[in-house]
Design an enzyme around this catalytic site. Structure first.
Site, PDB file in Angstrom:
ATOM      1  N   TYR A  25      -0.644  13.856  -4.143  1.00 42.19           N
ATOM      2  CA  TYR A  25       0.677  14.002  -4.755  1.00 42.19           C
ATOM      3  C   TYR A  25       1.485  12.722  -4.542  1.00 42.19           C
ATOM      4  O   TYR A  25       2.652  12.741  -4.175  1.00 42.19           O
ATOM      5  CB  TYR A  25       1.411  15.219  -4.182  1.00 42.19           C
ATOM      6  CG  TYR A  25       2.579  15.679  -5.033  1.00 42.19           C
ATOM      7  CD1 TYR A  25       2.361  16.340  -6.244  1.00 42.19           C
ATOM      8  CD2 TYR A  25       3.892  15.455  -4.636  1.00 42.19           C
ATOM      9  CE1 TYR A  25       3.428  16.758  -7.028  1.00 42.19           C
ATOM     10  CE2 TYR A  25       4.967  15.875  -5.409  1.00 42.19           C
ATOM     11  CZ  TYR A  25       4.731  16.518  -6.604  1.00 42.19           C
ATOM     12  OH  TYR A  25       5.789  16.937  -7.384  1.00 42.19           O
ATOM     13  N   GLN A  28       0.795   8.755  -9.036  1.00 41.28           N
ATOM     14  CA  GLN A  28       0.118   9.341 -10.190  1.00 41.28           C
ATOM     15  C   GLN A  28       0.004  10.853 -10.063  1.00 41.28           C
ATOM     16  O   GLN A  28       0.165  11.584 -11.044  1.00 41.28           O
ATOM     17  CB  GLN A  28      -1.270   8.720 -10.361  1.00 41.28           C
ATOM     18  CG  GLN A  28      -1.263   7.294 -10.873  1.00 41.28           C
ATOM     19  CD  GLN A  28      -0.773   7.185 -12.307  1.00 41.28           C
ATOM     20  OE1 GLN A  28      -0.807   8.152 -13.067  1.00 41.28           O
ATOM     21  NE2 GLN A  28      -0.316   5.997 -12.682  1.00 41.28           N
ATOM     22  N   LYS A  48      -4.230  17.352   2.367  1.00 36.56           N
ATOM     23  CA  LYS A  48      -4.718  17.567   3.725  1.00 36.56           C
ATOM     24  C   LYS A  48      -3.592  18.129   4.590  1.00 36.56           C
ATOM     25  O   LYS A  48      -2.402  17.939   4.302  1.00 36.56           O
ATOM     26  CB  LYS A  48      -5.240  16.256   4.317  1.00 36.56           C
ATOM     27  CG  LYS A  48      -4.195  15.177   4.474  1.00 36.56           C
ATOM     28  CD  LYS A  48      -4.818  13.887   4.995  1.00 36.56           C
ATOM     29  CE  LYS A  48      -3.755  12.792   5.128  1.00 36.56           C
ATOM     30  NZ  LYS A  48      -4.340  11.516   5.595  1.00 36.56           N
ATOM     31  N   SER A  53       3.246  14.384   1.835  1.00 36.21           N
ATOM     32  CA  SER A  53       3.575  14.762   0.460  1.00 36.21           C
ATOM     33  C   SER A  53       3.795  16.261   0.290  1.00 36.21           C
ATOM     34  O   SER A  53       4.313  16.691  -0.739  1.00 36.21           O
ATOM     35  CB  SER A  53       2.459  14.305  -0.488  1.00 36.21           C
ATOM     36  OG  SER A  53       2.349  12.893  -0.506  1.00 36.21           O
ATOM     37  N   HIS A 108      -9.311   6.558 -12.177  1.00 34.68           N
ATOM     38  CA  HIS A 108      -9.941   5.237 -12.074  1.00 34.68           C
ATOM     39  C   HIS A 108     -11.414   5.480 -11.803  1.00 34.68           C
ATOM     40  O   HIS A 108     -11.778   6.433 -11.105  1.00 34.68           O
ATOM     41  CB  HIS A 108      -9.295   4.434 -10.944  1.00 34.68           C
ATOM     42  CG  HIS A 108      -9.883   3.079 -10.705  1.00 34.68           C
ATOM     43  ND1 HIS A 108     -10.235   2.213 -11.726  1.00 34.68           N
ATOM     44  CD2 HIS A 108     -10.173   2.424  -9.546  1.00 34.68           C
ATOM     45  CE1 HIS A 108     -10.697   1.086 -11.204  1.00 34.68           C
ATOM     46  NE2 HIS A 108     -10.680   1.199  -9.892  1.00 34.68           N
ATOM     47  N   GLU A 195      -7.062  -7.200 -11.934  1.00 36.93           N
ATOM     48  CA  GLU A 195      -6.311  -7.240 -10.677  1.00 36.93           C
ATOM     49  C   GLU A 195      -6.637  -8.488  -9.867  1.00 36.93           C
ATOM     50  O   GLU A 195      -5.731  -9.157  -9.348  1.00 36.93           O
ATOM     51  CB  GLU A 195      -6.639  -5.998  -9.838  1.00 36.93           C
ATOM     52  CG  GLU A 195      -6.116  -4.693 -10.419  1.00 36.93           C
ATOM     53  CD  GLU A 195      -6.675  -3.477  -9.713  1.00 36.93           C
ATOM     54  OE1 GLU A 195      -6.184  -2.367  -9.976  1.00 36.93           O
ATOM     55  OE2 GLU A 195      -7.620  -3.621  -8.905  1.00 36.93           O
ATOM     56  N   GLU A 227      12.054 -21.207  -9.171  1.00 37.73           N
ATOM     57  CA  GLU A 227      11.282 -21.825 -10.245  1.00 37.73           C
ATOM     58  C   GLU A 227       9.886 -21.240 -10.411  1.00 37.73           C
ATOM     59  O   GLU A 227       9.376 -21.155 -11.531  1.00 37.73           O
ATOM     60  CB  GLU A 227      11.193 -23.343 -10.025  1.00 37.73           C
ATOM     61  CG  GLU A 227      12.530 -24.061 -10.073  1.00 37.73           C
ATOM     62  CD  GLU A 227      13.266 -23.850 -11.382  1.00 37.73           C
ATOM     63  OE1 GLU A 227      12.607 -23.614 -12.413  1.00 37.73           O
ATOM     64  OE2 GLU A 227      14.513 -23.914 -11.376  1.00 37.73           O
TER      65      GLU A 227
END
Length: 342
Positions: A25, A28, A48, A53, A108, A195, A227
């Site tokens: 949780y 995503q 778990k 979460s 993924h 990546e 810069e």
């Protein structure tokens, strides 16, 4: 030409007729779970014991179970935990609770592509990968829009995996923007390459070298920071809106000319050869083995590299400057763990 699916290509009732367990949780996980629920799907959260979460998921109105209980309850199990913990989570809590006709959903392809997770007979393996962080996926859904998604089927054990993946993608709002058909192999290899060679590794190293070049030549670190790092967002936003062409159209003639004549001096053919070597390490599994071996050992290399990066002079300069701007004052306080954006 890529095959792209939209809302009209999917039947939402398919995922509405399934019980979905979202394992994790985080960024995503919360977006998938909330969007699916708002699309009329029955969702539980698998976490778990003691997960930070859990209160967030419960506060959002979800029933929270252990990963094993959630997998046993569900028809569709969505694994959105970090790459390095997925295989252990799967082996310990999920695999034994799957049955023929179930589906595994990934955001993924890492663990499937490199063989760390193998689904049992009769279980579909599919992927729905939004091309944006979870908070954007949720925000766009609530606004009646969507974030583009990548969709793939690795294993169609039931013969109904494609209708399911499209229904799921529609459920999280992805097909409002479009779902690009791919494979687990293509998604994983291109994602890791992007990546490492460009978005994270390539840009980070380029910015650091630019900062070092200017400060070693005697220029003020604060000016160098602006810069080579601060203004990067302005350029990237233009590229995001209209490609490299819009970026070049938008900058001054001096900047555009410098782009053409000096860019190839910095990023020459040797860089492309190095990129090919990076891609090769991804394709043959060298990177995956190195990453997982380090994680299994407690991540000594990863943590040492993180500390080294944090000690680069550009970081102290940036923290000093960002405190001066009210619109940026809290940006150094809104992250804790490396997985926060995933």
């Amino acid at each position: 030409m890529a095959e792209i699916y939209y809302d009209n290509d999917a039947d939402l009732s398919i995922i509405q007729g399934k019980k979905v367990a979202v394992i994790g949780y985080g960024s995503q996980g919360h977006a998938h779970a909330q969007n699916l629920r708002d699309s009329g799907v029955e969702v539980v959260i698998g976490l778990k014991d003691g997960s930070k979460s859990t209160p967030k998921a419960e506060e959002a109105g979800f029933r929270v179970l252990s990963a094993a209980e959630a997998a046993q309850w569900a028809d569709v199990v969505v694994i959105l935990a970090p790459d390095q913990v997925q295989r252990t989570l799967y082996a310990d809590d999920i695999r034994a609770n799957l049955e023929a006709g179930n589906a595994l959903v990934f955001g993924h392809g890492f663990n499937i592509r490199f063989g760390y997770i193998e689904a049992p007979e009769g279980v579909d393996v599919i992927m729905v990968a939004p091309k944006g962080p979870g908070h954007t996926v949720r925000r766009e859904y609530e606004a009646g829009r969507g974030v583009p998604v990548i969709v793939a089927v690795e294993k169609d054990a039931t013969g109904a995996a494609w209708p399911l993946v499209l229904s799921y993608a529609k459920g999280i709002g992805g097909l409002r923007a479009g779902g690009i058909k791919t494979t687990f192999t293509e998604e994983t290899e291109t994602d890791l390459f992007g990546e490492q060679a460009v978005l994270c590794g390539g840009v980070s190293q380029l910015v650091q070298y630019g900062f070092e070049t200017l400060t070693e030549a005697g220029y003020q670190p604060q000016v160098a920071y602006f810069e080579v790092l601060h203004e990067l967002k302005l350029i990237v936003d233009l590229m995001w809106e209209g490609g490299i062409a819009k970026q070049r159209w938008s900058v001054s003639d001096t900047a555009e000319y410098g782009d053409y004549v000096s860019g190839p001096r910095v990023i020459g053919p040797h860089v492309k050869e190095n990129m090919k070597a990076v891609l090769s390490d991804i394709q043959d599994g060298t990177f995956a083995k190195r990453f997982i071996a380090d994680q299994d050992a407690g991540a000594p290399e990863f943590l040492a590299l993180r500390v080294k990066g944090e000690q680069h002079p550009i970081e102290a300069t940036g923290r000093e400057l960002r405190k001066l701007f009210a619109w940026n004052a809290s940006n150094d306080d809104d992250y804790v763990d490396g997985e926060v954006a995933r």
